[in-house]
Design an enzyme around this catalytic site. Structure first.
Site, short mmCIF file in Angstrom:
data_model
loop_
_atom_site.label_atom_id
_atom_site.label_comp_id
_atom_site.label_asym_id
_atom_site.label_seq_id
_atom_site.Cartn_x
_atom_site.Cartn_y
_atom_site.Cartn_z
N LYS A 13 0.83 -1.22 0.00
CA LYS A 13 0.00 0.00 0.00
C LYS A 13 0.86 1.26 0.00
CE LYS A 13 -2.19 -1.02 3.87
NZ LYS A 13 -1.61 -2.31 4.24
N ARG A 162 10.87 -2.97 12.55
CA ARG A 162 9.85 -2.43 13.45
C ARG A 162 9.49 -3.44 14.53
NH1 ARG A 162 5.32 -0.31 9.28
NH2 ARG A 162 4.01 -1.38 10.77
#
Ligand code: AMP
Length: 215
Positions: A13, A162
């Site tokens: 995305k 992350r």
């Protein structure tokens, strides 16, 4: 253009949104980037969101709608926007519909980006992100490494894995996607603005989207 990018974490995305911003100056709005920025800055919003994000859970709808009501009314959105990671639940999609009606804004298309789970797991475990909240550039140790290992090409800050991209958190995020976000596919199909796209190339997906929008 006014586009929602729908797809599991790691579907591409963000990368597709970045390519689309170059077409006509529409802005990319990533709720994940906004929340990570807030968490690093230690704001109230960031403190409230942090534990959910670390666990791979969704942040409560009220917090997200608070962010988006303000963000969508900022001047740079008049050119258009690419929503990356929002909406993620049916209540968010319903609240967005009310908000857009109020603002007199019509969506062009909702792109449902389909990528096999296997490929997603592969991409996310090898993804690295710049820690600088103003940058948040994305790399991939296999397919798109930085020039100097662990250092962002764009701003020189460290690039890291992350907290929510460990194998365990990823698996939980994918389950959350199936349960909470995948129902939006039917929601937008019923609205008549869904376009499902699946291609290994983000450029090909961008072309398909542009054809549909110009259509
Ligand atoms: P992302 O970078 O889009 O994968 O988002 C990272 C994390 O931020 C997600 O796993 C959620 O914890 C939170 N988040 C981002 N966008 C939303 C949203 N629209 N609704 C709820 N939580 C969100």
């Amino acid at each position: 253009m006014r586009v929602i990018l729908l797809g599991a974490p790691g579907a591409g995305k963000g990368s597709i949104a970045k390519l689309l911003t170059q077409v006509d100056g529409s802005v990319q709005i990533s709720t994940g980037d906004i929340l990570r920025g807030a968490a690093q800055a230690g704001t109230d919003l960031g403190k409230k969101a942090e534990a959910y994000m670390k666990a791979g859970d969704l942040v409560p709808d009220e917090l997200i709608m608070g962010i988006m009501e303000t963000r969508l009314q900022e001047p740079d959105c008049t050119k258009g926007f690419l929503l990356d990671g929002f909406p993620r639940t049916i209540p968010q999609a319903e609240a967005l519909k009310v908000l857009l009606n109020k603002l007199g804004i019509k969506l062009d298309v909702v792109a449902n980006i389909e990528v096999p789970r296997e490929e997603i797991l592969n991409r996310l475990t090898t993804r690295r992100t710049c820690v600088n909240p103003q940058c948040q550039a994305i790399y991939n140790v296999r397919t798109q490494p930085s020039k100097v290992e662990g250092v962002c090409d764009k701003c020189g800050s460290p690039i890291v894995q992350r907290d929510d991209e460990t194998a365990e958190a990823i698996s939980h995020r994918l389950d959350t996607y199936s349960q909470k976000t995948a129902p939006l596919i039917d929601f937008y199909r019923q609205e008549g603005i869904l376009l499902t796209v699946s291609s290994p190339s983000n450029e090909a997906i961008v072309n398909t989207l542009m054809e549909q929008i110009k259509g």
